[in-house]
Design a protein around this motif. Sequence first.
Motif, short mmCIF file in Angstrom:
data_model
loop_
_atom_site.label_atom_id
_atom_site.label_comp_id
_atom_site.label_asym_id
_atom_site.label_seq_id
_atom_site.Cartn_x
_atom_site.Cartn_y
_atom_site.Cartn_z
N CYS A 135 0.79 -1.24 0.00
CA CYS A 135 0.00 0.00 0.00
C CYS A 135 0.82 1.29 0.00
CB CYS A 135 -0.92 0.04 1.22
SG CYS A 135 -1.77 -1.51 1.59
N ALA A 136 2.04 1.22 0.53
CA ALA A 136 2.82 2.45 0.75
C ALA A 136 3.17 3.18 -0.53
CB ALA A 136 4.10 2.11 1.52
N ARG A 137 3.24 2.48 -1.63
CA ARG A 137 3.61 3.11 -2.90
C ARG A 137 2.69 4.28 -3.23
NH1 ARG A 137 3.82 0.08 -8.83
NH2 ARG A 137 4.33 1.93 -10.06
N CYS A 138 1.41 4.14 -2.94
CA CYS A 138 0.45 5.21 -3.23
C CYS A 138 0.10 6.04 -2.00
CB CYS A 138 -0.83 4.62 -3.82
SG CYS A 138 -0.62 3.87 -5.45
N GLU A 173 -18.96 1.67 -4.29
CA GLU A 173 -19.37 2.75 -5.19
C GLU A 173 -18.24 3.16 -6.12
OE1 GLU A 173 -19.25 6.73 -3.74
OE2 GLU A 173 -18.86 6.07 -1.71
N ARG A 174 -17.00 2.87 -5.72
CA ARG A 174 -15.85 3.27 -6.53
C ARG A 174 -15.11 2.04 -7.04
NH1 ARG A 174 -12.84 7.15 -2.37
NH2 ARG A 174 -13.81 5.71 -0.90
N THR A 175 -14.62 2.15 -8.25
CA THR A 175 -13.76 1.10 -8.80
C THR A 175 -12.45 1.73 -9.23
OG1 THR A 175 -14.71 1.39 -11.01
CG2 THR A 175 -15.71 -0.30 -9.60
N TYR A 176 -11.37 1.07 -8.90
CA TYR A 176 -10.04 1.58 -9.26
C TYR A 176 -9.14 0.36 -9.38
CZ TYR A 176 -5.75 4.38 -9.07
OH TYR A 176 -4.54 4.98 -9.36
N PRO A 177 -8.89 -0.10 -10.61
CA PRO A 177 -8.15 -1.35 -10.82
C PRO A 177 -6.84 -1.47 -10.04
CG PRO A 177 -9.10 -0.62 -12.88
CD PRO A 177 -9.36 0.48 -11.89
N PRO A 178 -5.99 -0.41 -9.95
CA PRO A 178 -4.76 -0.56 -9.17
C PRO A 178 -5.03 -0.89 -7.70
CG PRO A 178 -4.57 1.32 -10.63
CD PRO A 178 -6.01 0.88 -10.68
N MET A 179 -6.11 -0.31 -7.16
CA MET A 179 -6.46 -0.59 -5.76
C MET A 179 -6.94 -2.03 -5.61
SD MET A 179 -6.64 0.63 -2.70
CE MET A 179 -7.49 0.31 -1.15
N ALA A 181 -6.08 -4.49 -7.46
CA ALA A 181 -4.90 -5.34 -7.61
C ALA A 181 -4.09 -5.38 -6.32
CB ALA A 181 -4.03 -4.82 -8.76
N ALA A 182 -3.94 -4.22 -5.67
CA ALA A 182 -3.17 -4.16 -4.42
C ALA A 182 -3.86 -4.97 -3.32
CB ALA A 182 -2.99 -2.71 -3.98
N VAL A 183 -5.18 -4.82 -3.23
CA VAL A 183 -5.93 -5.54 -2.19
C VAL A 183 -5.95 -7.04 -2.48
CG1 VAL A 183 -8.18 -5.78 -1.10
CG2 VAL A 183 -7.30 -3.52 -1.62
#
Length: 202
Positions: A135-138, A173-179, A181-183
Motif C-alpha cells: 500500500c505504501a507506494r500510493c 461505489e468506486r472502482t479503481y483497478p490498481p487498488m 490489484a493491491a488488495v
Amino acid sequence: MLAVLVGPALAETAPTSREHLERLARAKPADQKAAQDAGKKAAFFCANCHGESGLSKYVEVPNLAGQHPLYILSQIDAFLAGKRKDAFMQGLMKVLSAEDKATIAVFYAAQQVAPSVATPGAQAAAGRELFQKNCARCHGADAKGGESFPRLAGQQAEYLRRNIRRYLDMSGERTYPPMTAAVTGLGEKNIEAVVDYLSSLK
C-alpha cells in the motif's frame, strides 16, 4: 456602447476552488487561520457525521482530519460529478460555493489526527509490513496520503475494513483497478492486520 458590448467578454471569471486553495497556500498565517475558521462554519453540516474536528462520530464514516486539502477537494468534486454516488452527499455538496469548498478543505487538513483505537490490535506489527509491501507506494510510507490518495493513518477501523473488502470484491461505489490489484495481493486473510496497523496511527 463599445465598452458595454466588450465588457462582459473581458470580465474575469470567478476563481475556482483550486485557485482559492492556491491563493490560501501563499497567504499570510493570519489569513490562513481566517480561512480555516470560515471552513469550520461552512462545514457545520459535515460535523453531524464527520465530527466537528474531522474525527468521525460513526465507525462507518471516514475521518477527514489531516487529509490533504487537494484530496478533499477532489472528493467533493467527485460527488458533484456523480463519480462517487451518494444522494445525501451529492445534495450537500451542491450548496457549496467554490470558496466554501476551498475553506472546508483547508479546515479539515489542519485538524489534528488521533488513533481511532485506544490500543493497537494484536496484528498491528504484521500489518505494518503488509502495508509497506502492498500500500505504501500510493498512500505513503507513513500512510498520510497526498493530493491523489487518501490519508489512512488513524482512519476508522470499520471504515477501512469495509472499504478494503469492497475493493477486493468490487462491490463498492468506486472502482479503481490498481487498488483492487493491491488488495488482491494483500488477500482477505491479511485485511485485519492492515486495519489493526492503520487504525493505531496518528
